[in-house]
Design an enzyme around this catalytic site. Sequence first.
Site, PDB file in Angstrom:
ATOM      1  N   GLY B  48      48.567  15.720 -34.177  1.00 50.24           N
ATOM      2  CA  GLY B  48      47.307  15.360 -35.031  1.00 50.24           C
ATOM      3  C   GLY B  48      46.491  14.827 -34.492  1.00 50.24           C
ATOM      4  O   GLY B  48      46.317  14.597 -33.341  1.00 50.24           O
ATOM      5  N   GLU B  49      45.464  14.035 -35.108  1.00 49.35           N
ATOM      6  CA  GLU B  49      44.453  13.076 -34.459  1.00 49.35           C
ATOM      7  C   GLU B  49      45.186  11.627 -34.783  1.00 49.35           C
ATOM      8  O   GLU B  49      45.082  11.228 -35.829  1.00 49.35           O
ATOM      9  CB  GLU B  49      43.221  13.349 -35.263  1.00 49.35           C
ATOM     10  CG  GLU B  49      42.150  12.508 -34.512  1.00 49.35           C
ATOM     11  CD  GLU B  49      42.139  12.621 -32.918  1.00 49.35           C
ATOM     12  OE1 GLU B  49      41.974  13.748 -32.292  1.00 49.35           O
ATOM     13  OE2 GLU B  49      41.911  11.450 -32.222  1.00 49.35           O
ATOM     14  N   SER B  50      45.523  11.054 -33.700  1.00 52.50           N
ATOM     15  CA  SER B  50      46.163   9.755 -33.741  1.00 52.50           C
ATOM     16  C   SER B  50      45.221   8.757 -34.556  1.00 52.50           C
ATOM     17  O   SER B  50      45.965   7.910 -34.966  1.00 52.50           O
ATOM     18  CB  SER B  50      46.463   9.266 -32.535  1.00 52.50           C
ATOM     19  OG  SER B  50      45.589   8.985 -31.629  1.00 52.50           O
ATOM     20  N   CYS B  80      52.847  14.232 -29.259  1.00 58.18           N
ATOM     21  CA  CYS B  80      51.421  14.129 -29.011  1.00 58.18           C
ATOM     22  C   CYS B  80      50.923  12.825 -29.595  1.00 58.18           C
ATOM     23  O   CYS B  80      51.133  11.899 -29.336  1.00 58.18           O
ATOM     24  CB  CYS B  80      50.680  15.206 -29.262  1.00 58.18           C
ATOM     25  SG  CYS B  80      49.095  15.501 -28.568  1.00 58.18           S
ATOM     26  N   ARG B 109      44.782   8.339 -24.156  1.00 61.82           N
ATOM     27  CA  ARG B 109      44.562   9.459 -25.024  1.00 61.82           C
ATOM     28  C   ARG B 109      43.727  10.729 -24.432  1.00 61.82           C
ATOM     29  O   ARG B 109      43.080  10.336 -23.732  1.00 61.82           O
ATOM     30  CB  ARG B 109      43.836   9.067 -26.051  1.00 61.82           C
ATOM     31  CG  ARG B 109      44.658   8.649 -27.282  1.00 61.82           C
ATOM     32  CD  ARG B 109      43.812   8.088 -28.544  1.00 61.82           C
ATOM     33  NE  ARG B 109      43.030   9.111 -29.061  1.00 61.82           N
ATOM     34  CZ  ARG B 109      41.954   9.076 -29.631  1.00 61.82           C
ATOM     35  NH1 ARG B 109      41.044   8.059 -29.508  1.00 61.82           N
ATOM     36  NH2 ARG B 109      41.334   9.828 -30.104  1.00 61.82           N
ATOM     37  N   ILE B 138      48.035  19.922 -26.336  1.00 62.76           N
ATOM     38  CA  ILE B 138      46.793  20.189 -26.854  1.00 62.76           C
ATOM     39  C   ILE B 138      46.053  18.711 -26.366  1.00 62.76           C
ATOM     40  O   ILE B 138      46.602  18.160 -27.141  1.00 62.76           O
ATOM     41  CB  ILE B 138      46.822  20.422 -28.298  1.00 62.76           C
ATOM     42  CG1 ILE B 138      47.714  21.619 -28.241  1.00 62.76           C
ATOM     43  CG2 ILE B 138      45.618  20.610 -28.854  1.00 62.76           C
ATOM     44  CD1 ILE B 138      47.285  22.862 -27.839  1.00 62.76           C
ATOM     45  N   ARG B 139      45.063  18.558 -25.911  1.00 61.53           N
ATOM     46  CA  ARG B 139      44.217  17.218 -25.792  1.00 61.53           C
ATOM     47  C   ARG B 139      45.253  16.406 -25.629  1.00 61.53           C
ATOM     48  O   ARG B 139      45.302  15.146 -26.115  1.00 61.53           O
ATOM     49  CB  ARG B 139      43.411  17.036 -26.878  1.00 61.53           C
ATOM     50  CG  ARG B 139      42.014  17.804 -26.850  1.00 61.53           C
ATOM     51  CD  ARG B 139      41.138  17.486 -28.003  1.00 61.53           C
ATOM     52  NE  ARG B 139      40.861  16.398 -28.414  1.00 61.53           N
ATOM     53  CZ  ARG B 139      39.853  15.595 -28.024  1.00 61.53           C
ATOM     54  NH1 ARG B 139      38.794  16.252 -27.707  1.00 61.53           N
ATOM     55  NH2 ARG B 139      39.910  14.239 -28.480  1.00 61.53           N
ATOM     56  N   HIS B 175      54.112  19.849 -27.891  1.00 60.66           N
ATOM     57  CA  HIS B 175      54.409  20.348 -29.069  1.00 60.66           C
ATOM     58  C   HIS B 175      55.376  21.127 -29.394  1.00 60.66           C
ATOM     59  O   HIS B 175      55.257  22.321 -29.331  1.00 60.66           O
ATOM     60  CB  HIS B 175      53.035  20.762 -29.667  1.00 60.66           C
ATOM     61  CG  HIS B 175      51.923  19.908 -30.051  1.00 60.66           C
ATOM     62  ND1 HIS B 175      52.102  18.832 -30.919  1.00 60.66           N
ATOM     63  CD2 HIS B 175      50.964  19.800 -29.022  1.00 60.66           C
ATOM     64  CE1 HIS B 175      50.678  18.436 -30.735  1.00 60.66           C
ATOM     65  NE2 HIS B 175      49.901  18.981 -29.730  1.00 60.66           N
ATOM     66  N   GLU B 177      57.062  21.885 -31.794  1.00 60.36           N
ATOM     67  CA  GLU B 177      56.864  22.411 -32.951  1.00 60.36           C
ATOM     68  C   GLU B 177      56.291  23.594 -33.099  1.00 60.36           C
ATOM     69  O   GLU B 177      56.292  24.277 -34.066  1.00 60.36           O
ATOM     70  CB  GLU B 177      56.301  21.474 -34.190  1.00 60.36           C
ATOM     71  CG  GLU B 177      54.949  20.886 -33.886  1.00 60.36           C
ATOM     72  CD  GLU B 177      54.804  19.947 -32.977  1.00 60.36           C
ATOM     73  OE1 GLU B 177      55.491  19.775 -32.060  1.00 60.36           O
ATOM     74  OE2 GLU B 177      53.638  19.360 -33.047  1.00 60.36           O
TER      75      GLU B 177
END
Lengths: 305, 205
Positions: B48-50, B80, B109, B138-139, B175, B177
């Site tokens: 997600g977005e940390s 991530c 990051r 992903i990023r 990821h 998942e």
Amino acid sequence: MSATIDLDDNRDIEAKTGSFDVKKGLAEMLVGGVIMDVVDAKQAKIAEDAGAVAVMALERVPADIRRDGGVARMSDPHLIEEIQETVTIPVMAKVRIGHFAEAQVLEVLRVDFIDESEVLTPADEEYHIDKWGFSVPFVCGATNLGEALRRVSEGAAMIRSKGEAGTGNVVEAVRHLRAIGRDIRAISQASSAELYGWAKDLRVPVDLVRQVRELRKLPVPLFCAGGIATPSDAALVMQLGAEAVFVGSGIFKTDNPESRAIAIVEATAHFRDPHIVAKVSRGLGKAMAGESIDSLDVKLASRGW
Amino acid sequence: MAPKIGILALQGDWARHGERLRELGVNSVEVTDPKDLIDIDGLIIPGGESTTISRLIVSCGLEDPLSKMLRNDMPVLGTCAGLILLASKVLDGRDDQLKFGVIDAVVKRNGFGRQVDSFEEMLEIETVGPDLFPGVFIRAPFVDGIGPNTQVLATTATGVPVVLRQGSALGCAFHPELTGDLRIHQLFLSIVKSANNTVLPFSKS
């Protein structure tokens, strides 16, 4: 685009960029979050401070586009770059429907997501962008399931309800989410023979209809946009099946954008808990005035097909 | 008895972790409030977005109980953004973002670049078997240094560490998942199982 790396044991391992899984992957990471429209670096900072998962960089929020009229286009690259330098979260930007050259520019700018958006003035009345050719993922608006799946067939990695942007009125977003959800539920119960009928009626490939039946949802994340102005609006659309929300004019067109931004982030994360939604809704000041849909001269949601 | 796994469900792709655990016959609980931590045997922090997840952890009162449980060696899997939250030092992050520090590592990051640089790569992860593991980045965070007690279980072909383990904490820059390969989740469940054989439930310690 791919780079092949030769290992000692002569096994080729490809590090592959721009695949559909990688594009859809970013959409998955934004789930449960709020994507905020920002028009400058200062607003972008406020959005990130409030906990936005991404920002949408644009020159005018939809409410102002609506008021000003004229042709609305992709933003100035300089503005987008300034915002990219200011925040660490993903930066999205909009292109006109069908304007693949604007999309090529945004890809060069390395934006994280491209919104092929009805909020801007459409550039092509026949075709949307063929999104498969791009490494950057696309999000597209939809008012119903057929529209959503047609965009997916063109390569969209995320769908959002169109709603009616710039109105502060959530009624259209609710209509679109309910329409999409209703058809998904019906397809989930359909027989294999009936799927062909659905494909014909929705004007989409039958394979996508099959995927919807199997997944009981769209093949890509479904977000909500268009008219969200309050924490309760966010909780409403999340309970109706949206997986995240876009807030356009609803934050920076108000008295206290900082608090409202935080409140909408909290309400989106805790959408099933009305106690939290109640708590964060207190004392936010006036929401944007908003407009009734009947009084609009231009309905943005009817752009695209 | 099947373990009870909590999945931090404030933001990100937590539902995908739940699906993978279900495929392994393990039920999970969504953690959005301190009371959801009662009696869990392990925790997953999703992608997600940390910065967002960090803010939401603080605002819902999960920071102190999570910190305490993680310091007491509760098994945890972070993917991530989850790895970023578990690391001891974050570069290019926000100054106010949480660092639980249970994996002694420096992570940068979005260290591989922006979304256009996000990539897939088949990874060698000896611990989970000879077959290559599909890594979706992903990023993704870039591991820029590790401490003496941090094990590297896998690297990219170019040598960047992407699976880290320290005690009961497991971190992935990618990821697992998002793919059908369940072996990272199986590895995590085996960590949970061996931890449960040795200590009391964490919420009671």
